[in-house]
Design an enzyme around this catalytic site. Structure first.
Site, PDB file in Angstrom:
ATOM      1  N   TYR A 205       4.367  15.630   7.416  1.00 13.49           N
ATOM      2  CA  TYR A 205       3.834  14.298   7.104  1.00 13.49           C
ATOM      3  C   TYR A 205       2.329  14.270   7.394  1.00 13.49           C
ATOM      4  CZ  TYR A 205       2.763   9.354   7.329  1.00 13.49           C
ATOM      5  OH  TYR A 205       2.171   8.139   7.134  1.00 13.49           O
TER       6      TYR A 205
ATOM      7  N   GLY B 111       3.866   1.624  -5.038  1.00 12.95           N
ATOM      8  CA  GLY B 111       4.705   1.297  -3.878  1.00 12.95           C
ATOM      9  C   GLY B 111       4.586  -0.174  -3.532  1.00 12.95           C
TER      10      GLY B 111
END
Ligand code: 8X3
Length: 253
Positions: free
Chosen positions: A151, A9
């Site tokens: 999440y 990322g």
């Protein structure tokens, strides 16, 4: 000491900031992300300060991860530091209104993707008896909040997985750290809210949130500590963020 640092990322946010922080000092950077345009631009810029290899990696796809590692040039193959940064939050709806495909994407990225990359890198660290796995967890893994449901669940996994790795790596000179940022201003909220910039801006309105550079500094620091020092977990919030009382519904008599 020079190290090979793999950051997933790496094209934006914490990942990009970490790449900038580790650049130079004799390190070599291995940068992975789905967005190759941004990644290549970063690699070109940082390439003036240290050796950089950048290539596409979608952590949710086994063949993408396999290809990434099989195409690593020899001088970048011995990963010393793995920064498992690729991850995302999608949506803030209560569980009973959430889009299940968003839950799946979070699980596939934050859990399965993180495991997949770790699984690919760890044997080489063990064989060389050196390394540091730095996972990016979240305060959401410790402290539930409305809409954080899946999440938060994925980040709780990251915490427990990090501890499990430490247990498995007993006797090895391999460190494992879980860094748990609270509110940080990156493209995190923009992604969470499907590109709705107004909604994303409201999250940070009137606050002084953590920055990507703050987290990059912490990532760098946990690794810069002497090799015998393992920071297990490091939870960090901006000063403006703290806990509040548990919610109580007053209309249930
Ligand atoms: C980011 C922290 O509070 O936005 O992982 O979930 S929070």
């Amino acid at each position: 000491m020079s190290k090979v640092i793999l950051i997933t990322g790496a094209s934006s946010g914490f990942g990009e900031a970490a790449a900038r922080r580790f650049a130079g000092s004799g390190n070599a950077l291995v940068l992975a992300a789905r967005n190759l345009d941004r990644l290549n631009a970063l690699a070109q810029e940082l390439g003036e300060r240290c050796p950089v290899h950048a290539a596409a990696m979608d952590v949710t796809q086994q063949d993408s991860v396999d290809r990434f590692f099989s195409e690593l040039p020899p001088e970048f193959r011995n990963i010393d530091v793995l920064v498992n940064n690729a991850g995302l939050a999608l949506g803030l709806e209560p569980a009973h209104q959430a889009d299940f495909s968003k839950w799946q994407t979070m699980v596939e990225t934050n859990i399965t993707g993180l495991m997949r990359v770790t699984h690919a890198v760890l044997p080489s660290m063990v064989a060389r008896n050196t390394g540091h796995v730095i996972n990016i967890g979240s305060t959401a893994g410790n402290w539930p909040y409305p809409g954080g449901n899946a999440y938060g669940g994925t980040k709780a996994f990251v915490q427990n997985f990090s501890r499990g790795l430490r247990a498995d790596l007993i006797g090895k000179r391999i460190r494992v750290t879980n860094i748990e940022p609270g509110m940080a201003e990156t493209n995190f909220s923009l992604i969470r809210f499907d590109g709705d910039a107004d909604k994303a801006a409201k999250v940070y309105s009137g606050t002084k949130p953590l920055s990507a550079q703050d987290i990059a500094e912490i990532i760098h620091w946990v690794n810069a500590m002497p090799e015998h020092v393992n920071i297990n977990t490091l939870e960090v919030m901006p000063v403006c963020q703290t806990w509040s009382a548990l919610a109580v519904s007053r209309d249930m008599e």
